[in-house]
Write a protein that holds these residues in place. Structure first.
Motif, PDB file in Angstrom:
ATOM      1  N   TYR A 311       0.854  -1.190   0.000  1.00  0.00           N
ATOM      2  CA  TYR A 311       0.000   0.000   0.000  1.00  0.00           C
ATOM      3  C   TYR A 311       0.886   1.234   0.000  1.00  0.00           C
ATOM      4  O   TYR A 311       2.030   1.198   0.448  1.00  0.00           O
ATOM      5  N   THR A 312       0.354   2.302  -0.540  1.00  0.00           N
ATOM      6  CA  THR A 312       1.105   3.552  -0.691  1.00  0.00           C
ATOM      7  C   THR A 312       0.614   4.563   0.337  1.00  0.00           C
ATOM      8  O   THR A 312      -0.589   4.691   0.576  1.00  0.00           O
ATOM      9  N   THR A 342      -3.508   7.276   7.281  1.00  0.00           N
ATOM     10  CA  THR A 342      -4.067   6.730   6.049  1.00  0.00           C
ATOM     11  C   THR A 342      -4.687   5.372   6.328  1.00  0.00           C
ATOM     12  O   THR A 342      -4.458   4.770   7.381  1.00  0.00           O
ATOM     13  N   GLY A 346      -4.672   3.446   0.804  1.00  0.00           N
ATOM     14  CA  GLY A 346      -3.944   4.627   0.372  1.00  0.00           C
ATOM     15  C   GLY A 346      -4.731   5.912   0.434  1.00  0.00           C
ATOM     16  O   GLY A 346      -4.302   6.918  -0.141  1.00  0.00           O
ATOM     17  N   THR A 557       6.024   3.483  -0.598  1.00  0.00           N
ATOM     18  CA  THR A 557       5.286   2.220  -0.623  1.00  0.00           C
ATOM     19  C   THR A 557       5.683   1.346   0.561  1.00  0.00           C
ATOM     20  O   THR A 557       6.873   1.182   0.856  1.00  0.00           O
TER      21      THR A 557
END
Length: 565
Positions: A311-312, A342, A346, A557
């Motif tokens: 996940y970013t 977050t 993302g 990331t």
């Protein structure tokens, strides 16, 4: 059918409602929440997640002044009043309360009692009912074994024992019938209790209704209590005593079915305090802790590492540190002071600018985030409603790293002042209770404790970049060991521990770019990743599913790995 969702109360806004302004009694989406808190007229309003909202006081006309709504509670008379009523003679000198606040307390009480019933009373009584069913099966199994034993002896005595065998089988059947009758009675008791709880649930739910506004201030409501769970006893299982073959005493030869000289034990009902920890996190053991303990028995290091997902984190240049919150929410930060909240998809929920760079934030047992402000020498707290408050002042010491204990909620802080460094322990209220600076020979333990965590045995594990070591002390502050890697190039970065007491530390920057795994006594176990995999790890943490989240210093990331089997 499509399910309707709650929409924002702002005019012309059709987005999903997530928040609630208590003073305005207005539903808000995330965007309108931000605008609401930025507006000069409403910036001081209390905005909370929608589920934590205070109920709006229903419009109820005063009996004596029909043109006015009641909004005051006379504590002495326990009756709602309007503003004009308080000047009446019969209320002179009486104590008055905000009716809306008291109404919110009553509704909160209903919600609390509902939670107790759903989490504790219903689940406990249903568990006891299930236990009775298991006892029924066990009784049947034991009685089958006893009947087989009786038949085995009867077969060896042939026709001579046929009559006695029949008598003994009848005796066993009567015992079984008596035991099952007792267990059926116990089962019926819990069925009746379950019906009572469900009726009480409906009653409590009804008290939240505006239509029953006045009932929550009645004597019947004040005297409302939950009846205790009925106590039952576990059955004492019969045993079969084998007899001696003798033609003259067939009855004795076939043995007898009887009860051991044992007093029946009460069925174990877990105390309410145990269930309360499922309603809110405390220092006590929770159901998740019990589940973790069970999982721990079967977990071990896997021979291979599996990539689970990525996940970013938006709004950061890299991921130097990760703190996992509730409901798949993540706090992540980079080396320029950007701290971002977050989800794992993302989506950015919140972003603030700080003076931190390394392991300077952590999530508490209550779900709040606390982080160090090196510039102002304080520790701040971000509550779940996104409000930021000053929590702890650290005096002359500059707070670098921080960790909230999963064992007791204590707060561990790595600090420096000039050429000195130490680890300070605070309790969950922010009171300083321990300082760790030197070993028992007076030598300095730390130089730059930029990441800190706690192991399952209470050890304090600190990643010290300038000492190029992981320094581990016990909960009393006594030095246990220092891990300096397996070669000359060891630059410790992010650090965390897992359910098995493993210590995972990133060895990077100038070195091999690998997370090392060591046991709780400092023995090297394995390299989690190899440089050939192209990962440049910096920040690490372990989630509730025992997966390792690895943040990197060349990308925003985060990669998640499964390394336990």
């Amino acid at each position: 059918m499509a399910q309707h969702y709650l929409v924002c109360g702002t005019e012309d806004c059709k987005r999903n409602c997530q928040f609630y302004c208590n003073p305005c009694h207005q539903r808000l989406c995330e965007r309108c929440r931000d605008e609401h808190q930025e507006s000069p007229d409403t910036k001081d309003h209390e905005v909370v997640p929608y589920k934590q909202r205070k109920p709006q006081l229903p419009e109820e006309k005063c009996n004596l002044h029909p043109k006015r709504n009641v909004d005051i509670l006379c504590k002495d008379c326990n009756v709602p009043l309007c503003a004009k009523c308080i000047f009446m003679k019969e209320h002179t000198g009486h104590q008055l309360d905000d009716l809306e606040e008291k109404y919110a307390e009553k509704v909160a009480f209903c919600r609390s009692e509902i939670s107790k019933i759903q989490v504790y009373y219903l689940s406990t009584s249903q568990g006891l009912k299930k236990e009775i069913k298991e006892d029924v099966m066990e009784i049947k199994k034991i009685m089958d074994e006893i009947r087989n034993s009786i038949r085995a002896e009867a077969d060896s005595l042939k026709e001579l024992v046929d009559k006695v065998t029949s008598d003994k089988l009848e005796e066993a059947n009567k015992i079984e019938e008596t035991l099952l009758k007792t267990l059926n009675t116990q089962e019926k008791a819990y069925e009746d209790y379950t019906e009572y709880l469900e009726k009480l649930l409906r009653e409590l739910h009804s008290y939240k209704s505006v239509a029953n506004f006045k009932i929550v201030f009645s004597d019947d409501f004040e005297n409302l209590k939950i009846q205790s769970i009925p106590e039952t006893t576990q059955p004492v299982l019969p045993v079969f005593t084998a007899g001696q073959f003798c033609k003259d005493d067939v009855s004795k030869l076939l043995g007898s079915v009887n009860f051991p000289n044992t007093k029946p034990d009460n069925r174990r009902i877990k105390p309410m305090e145990t269930a309360s920890t499922q309603l809110k996190l405390t220092g006590k053991q929770t159901r998740r802790d019990v589940e973790k303990s069970d999982v721990k028995q079967t977990l071990s290091l896997s021979s291979s590492v599996t990539k689970v997902r990525e996940y970013t984190v938006p709004g950061v240049d890299n991921v130097y540190h990760i703190s996992l919150g509730k409901s798949d929410r993540v706090w992540a930060s980079d080396n320029t002071g950007n701290l971002v909240h977050t989800d794992l998809k993302g989506n950015q929920l919140q972003k603030i600018k700080t003076s931190g760079t390394d392991g300077y934030h952590t999530v508490t047992q209550d779900g709040d985030l606390i982080y160090t402000d090196r510039k102002n020498k304080v520790i701040n707290k971000i509550k779940q409603n996104n409000t930021i408050t000053e929590f702890i002042k650290t005096g002359d010491w500059e707070p670098i790293s921080i960790h909230s204990s999963h064992i007791n909620g204590d707060i561990l802080v790595g600090m420096k002042k000039g050429g000195e460094a130490k680890v300070t322990r605070y309790n969950k209220t922010g009171k300083e209770i321990q300082n760790i600076q030197r070993d028992n020979k007076g030598r300095e333990l730390y130089r730059y404790p930029h990441y800190i965590t706690e192991n399952i045995n209470g050890d304090i594990c600190t990643s010290d970049f300038n000492k190029r070591a992981v320094v581990v002390v016990n909960k009393s502050g006594q030095h246990r060991f220092s891990y300096t890697g397996r070669g000359s190039e060891f630059w410790p970065l992010g650090i965390c521990t897992d359910l098995l007491g493993h210590i995972v530390v990133c060895n990077g920057l100038y070195a091999n770019n690998t997370p090392d795994i060591i046991d709780q006594d400092g023995q090297f176990l394995s390299l989690l990743l190899t440089p050939q995999q192209g990962i440049r790890p910096y920040g690490v943490c372990v989630d509730d599913e025992n997966n390792l989240h690895v943040g990197q210093y060349n990308t925003n990331t985060v990669t998640v790995y499964k390394y336990l089997q």
